[in-house]
Structure formats: structure tokens, C-alpha cells
Scaffold this motif. Structure first.
Motif, mmCIF file in Angstrom:
data_model
loop_
_atom_site.group_PDB
_atom_site.id
_atom_site.type_symbol
_atom_site.label_atom_id
_atom_site.label_comp_id
_atom_site.label_asym_id
_atom_site.label_seq_id
_atom_site.Cartn_x
_atom_site.Cartn_y
_atom_site.Cartn_z
ATOM 1 N N CYS A 21 15.887 23.180 37.924
ATOM 2 C CA CYS A 21 16.461 22.605 36.713
ATOM 3 C C CYS A 21 15.811 23.251 35.502
ATOM 4 N N GLN A 22 16.603 23.698 34.562
ATOM 5 C CA GLN A 22 16.085 24.330 33.353
ATOM 6 C C GLN A 22 16.538 23.542 32.134
ATOM 7 N N ARG A 23 15.710 23.572 31.083
ATOM 8 C CA ARG A 23 16.067 22.920 29.829
ATOM 9 C C ARG A 23 17.216 23.690 29.195
ATOM 10 N N GLU A 24 18.081 22.995 28.512
ATOM 11 C CA GLU A 24 19.195 23.643 27.824
ATOM 12 C C GLU A 24 18.648 24.590 26.756
ATOM 13 N N PRO A 25 19.142 25.826 26.688
ATOM 14 C CA PRO A 25 18.580 26.812 25.754
ATOM 15 C C PRO A 25 19.044 26.669 24.311
ATOM 16 N N PHE A 26 19.921 25.703 23.991
ATOM 17 C CA PHE A 26 20.449 25.642 22.625
ATOM 18 C C PHE A 26 19.366 25.321 21.603
ATOM 19 N N VAL A 27 18.386 24.504 21.970
ATOM 20 C CA VAL A 27 17.322 24.156 21.029
ATOM 21 C C VAL A 27 16.544 25.412 20.649
ATOM 22 N N ASP A 28 16.206 26.202 21.644
ATOM 23 C CA ASP A 28 15.482 27.454 21.423
ATOM 24 C C ASP A 28 16.265 28.374 20.488
ATOM 25 N N ARG A 29 17.542 28.561 20.767
ATOM 26 C CA ARG A 29 18.364 29.482 19.955
ATOM 27 C C ARG A 29 18.504 29.011 18.523
ATOM 28 N N VAL A 30 18.702 27.716 18.326
ATOM 29 C CA VAL A 30 18.882 27.190 16.971
ATOM 30 C C VAL A 30 17.585 27.306 16.177
ATOM 31 N N ILE A 31 16.450 27.001 16.818
ATOM 32 C CA ILE A 31 15.164 27.096 16.128
ATOM 33 C C ILE A 31 14.867 28.540 15.755
ATOM 34 N N ARG A 32 15.108 29.471 16.665
ATOM 35 C CA ARG A 32 14.853 30.889 16.368
ATOM 36 C C ARG A 32 15.805 31.413 15.286
ATOM 37 N N ALA A 33 17.042 30.937 15.276
ATOM 38 C CA ALA A 33 17.997 31.367 14.251
ATOM 39 C C ALA A 33 17.570 30.863 12.871
ATOM 40 N N ARG A 34 17.015 29.689 12.827
ATOM 41 C CA ARG A 34 16.568 29.120 11.559
ATOM 42 C C ARG A 34 15.274 29.767 11.073
ATOM 43 N N GLY A 35 14.453 30.214 12.021
ATOM 44 C CA GLY A 35 13.162 30.818 11.700
ATOM 45 C C GLY A 35 12.051 29.934 12.223
ATOM 46 N N VAL A 36 11.229 30.481 13.095
ATOM 47 C CA VAL A 36 10.191 29.691 13.753
ATOM 48 C C VAL A 36 9.197 29.136 12.745
ATOM 49 N N LYS A 37 8.725 29.959 11.829
ATOM 50 C CA LYS A 37 7.732 29.484 10.853
ATOM 51 C C LYS A 37 8.301 28.399 9.948
ATOM 52 N N GLU A 38 9.527 28.584 9.484
ATOM 53 C CA GLU A 38 10.148 27.597 8.604
ATOM 54 C C GLU A 38 10.373 26.284 9.350
ATOM 55 N N PHE A 39 10.853 26.381 10.594
ATOM 56 C CA PHE A 39 11.102 25.166 11.369
ATOM 57 C C PHE A 39 9.780 24.468 11.702
ATOM 58 N N ALA A 40 8.732 25.247 11.993
ATOM 59 C CA ALA A 40 7.423 24.661 12.286
ATOM 60 C C ALA A 40 6.909 23.864 11.088
ATOM 61 N N GLU A 41 7.115 24.373 9.891
ATOM 62 C CA GLU A 41 6.720 23.644 8.684
ATOM 63 C C GLU A 41 7.532 22.364 8.541
ATOM 64 N N THR A 42 8.817 22.424 8.870
ATOM 65 C CA THR A 42 9.690 21.256 8.765
ATOM 66 C C THR A 42 9.217 20.123 9.670
ATOM 67 N N VAL A 43 8.821 20.456 10.898
ATOM 68 C CA VAL A 43 8.414 19.420 11.852
ATOM 69 C C VAL A 43 6.917 19.150 11.810
ATOM 70 N N HIS A 55 9.334 27.274 25.029
ATOM 71 C CA HIS A 55 9.304 28.259 26.106
ATOM 72 C C HIS A 55 9.711 27.585 27.422
ATOM 73 N N PRO A 56 10.583 28.222 28.224
ATOM 74 C CA PRO A 56 11.079 27.597 29.458
ATOM 75 C C PRO A 56 10.004 27.270 30.492
ATOM 76 N N ARG A 57 8.878 27.959 30.478
ATOM 77 C CA ARG A 57 7.834 27.686 31.472
ATOM 78 C C ARG A 57 6.981 26.474 31.129
ATOM 79 N N HIS A 58 7.070 25.979 29.924
ATOM 80 C CA HIS A 58 6.265 24.843 29.513
ATOM 81 C C HIS A 58 7.101 23.572 29.554
#
Length: 90
Positions: A21-43, A55-58
Motif C-alpha cells: 500500500c502506498q500513500r497517494e502521491p497528490f500531496v507530494d506533487r501539490v507541495i512541490r508545485a507550490r514550492g517546498v520552502k514556501e509550503f514549509a513556512e506556511t505549515v 517521502h514514500p519511504r517514511h
């Protein structure tokens, strides 16, 4: 807030930590599209921790997933499964 039409979620955002079973990849794609640093500041999370969480392994905690979904107006919860089978008396 991002356009919610991008977030077409499957039946679950997080799944058990099994390889089948794998986590749905949409969260990863949306966060990367928005920008990891910017999203990290938001949350309010350091960007290396954010990258580790998506990351899928975590296997992030429910609290971490809640923090990641909050800017999209989403949350994690449980819902009763509706079954087509008739319940049998014990």
C-alpha cells in the motif's frame, strides 16, 4: 489557499506502512508545485522535515499529515464503511 480542483483525493491519503500500500502521491506533487520552502513556512515546519514527511519511504504521524492538509482545508478522519452485506445475528 490553493485551487481545490487539483486535490482529487483517492480513498485514503495515508495507508499502512506496508510496501503493498502506498500513500497517494497528490500531496507530494501539490507541495512541490507550490514550492517546498514556501509550503514549509506556511505549515511552520522546517523544509527537511517536510521533505521527509512526503517521502514514500517514511510514515508520517497523523498530526504531521493534519498539518500538511490544513492549508488546503482538508483533514484526516474516520468514516463508517457502508457494506452491501446483510449483518447476521450472532
Amino acid at each position: 489557499m490553493m485551487d481545490e480542483s487539483i486535490l482529487v483525493a483517492g480513498p485514503a491519503v495515508v495507508s499502512p506502512a506496508s510496501k503493498a500500500c502506498q500513500r497517494e502521491p497528490f500531496v507530494d506533487r501539490v507541495i512541490r508545485a507550490r514550492g517546498v520552502k514556501e509550503f514549509a513556512e506556511t505549515v511552520g515546519m522546517p523544509s527537511p522535515n517536510l521533505l521527509r514527511a512526503i517521502h514514500p519511504r517514511h510514515n508520517p504521524t497523523q498530526q504531521t499529515l493534519g498539518r500538511l492538509l490544513e492549508p488546503f482545508g482538508l483533514r484526516i478522519g474516520l468514516a463508517e464503511r457502508k457494506s452491501n452485506r446483510r449483518r447476521r445475528a450472532a
